[in-house]
Design an enzyme around this catalytic site. Structure first.
Site, PDB file in Angstrom:
ATOM      1  N   PRO A 127      24.639 -13.599 -18.898  1.00  0.00           N
ATOM      2  CG  PRO A 127      22.960 -14.176 -17.935  1.00  0.00           C
ATOM      3  CD  PRO A 127      23.607 -12.769 -17.898  1.00  0.00           C
ATOM      4  CD  GLU A 128      28.371 -15.470 -23.122  1.00  0.00           C
ATOM      5  OE1 GLU A 128      28.436 -16.408 -24.686  1.00  0.00           O
ATOM      6  OE2 GLU A 128      29.159 -15.989 -22.715  1.00  0.00           O
TER       7      GLU A 128
END
Ligand code: ZN
Length: 278
Positions: free
Chosen positions: A2-3
């Site tokens: 996840p960014e």
């Protein structure tokens, strides 16, 4: 992994679902998930009986204010951490790490296949950056005024690191990972291998605005379809359909038809168009 857009999507889901959530009971299924000092015991004492207040995000860290005046609950999803909202009691899967219930029997479940995800409880009298040391090392948020071309020029002065590698450095800018680094470099027309110190102020301004635009688009799409990312309701985002280069190695560029390249850079796959980023 996840960014920023995925973490922001999770933050919004948690803010919706956990508004006024009273933590009646907590179960830690894997003690390694708790990273704060005092370990599992202090975490249980800190969270049990608290009410979940406002959720905020800093880089890829999520933080909830615990009320009344019960400190901060911090979360980092790392590679595969995800929250599930469960209304009907169900048997947890083997990757379940932490479970939280409210008095109505609703459960917030933290599931993490790779087990790198971390949680913290920071007591009210402890400085946030002391309780969650990783926060102290973060650079500015991409949407903040502090993140501008002049800042980048100063930080990257004389740097021979490829700009792609520099963008992944959380101390330069918080929250950017492989997907959005590749996409923003494409959008800015900058080859990923360019030594960071050689970029002009104009190029850096283009990179900044491209990054902000790409992140904004992805947040609007609910994050990415890539990796194992799921929001609270088990849905993944829609950004993948709009990617220009990421995971498109060997396919024709959507803008010019040149075959997209996929190169290894600092151990990560880098996707780029040799014509548009020439
Ligand atoms: Zn192209």
């Amino acid at each position: 992994m996840p960014e920023l857009p995925e973490v922001e999507t999770v933050r919004r889901g948690l803010a919706d679902r956990l508004s006024l959530f009273e933590i009646e009971r907590v179960e830690v299924c894997r003690s390694r998930a708790i990273a704060s000092s005092g370990g599992v015991d202090a975490f249980l004492v800190g969270l049990t009986g608290a009410r979940v207040g406002t959720w905020s995000r800093r880089g890829k860290y999520l933080m909830a204010a615990l009320e009344p005046d019960r400190g901060i609950w911090g979360v980092h999803l790392r590679m595969t951490g995800q929250f599930q909202w469960i209304e009907e009691p169900s048997t947890p899967c083997t990757h379940t790490r932490v479970r939280f219930w409210n008095p109505h029997g609703h459960e917030l479940r933290f599931v993490d296949v790779r087990s790198f995800g971390e949680m913290w409880w920071v007591p009210p009298d402890v400085e946030l950056t002391v309780g969650i040391p990783g926060l102290a090392r973060l650079g500015p948020e991409p949407f903040s005024e502090a993140f501008n071309a002049l800042y980048l020029k100063r930080q990257l002065k004389n740097s021979s690191r490829p700009i792609k590698t520099a963008l992944l450095d959380q101390a330069l800018v918080a929250g950017v990972g492989n997907i959005y680094a590749d996409e923003s470099l494409f959008s800015a027309g900058i080859p990923p291998l360019t030594p960071a110190g050689r970029l002009t102020l104009a190029q850096l301004e283009r990179l900044r605005s491209s990054l902000v635009e790409v992140l904004t688009t992805s947040i609007g799409a609910g994050g990415t379809t890539f990796s194992d990312f799921r929001d609270l309701e088990g849905v993944n985002g829609n950004y993948g359909g709009q990617a220009w280069v990421y995971r498109r190695g060997g396919e024709p560029c959507r803008r010019c038809g040149t075959i997209i390249r996929r190169d290894k850079l600092s151990g990560r796959s880098t996707h780029w168009c040799p014509t548009c980023q020439g």
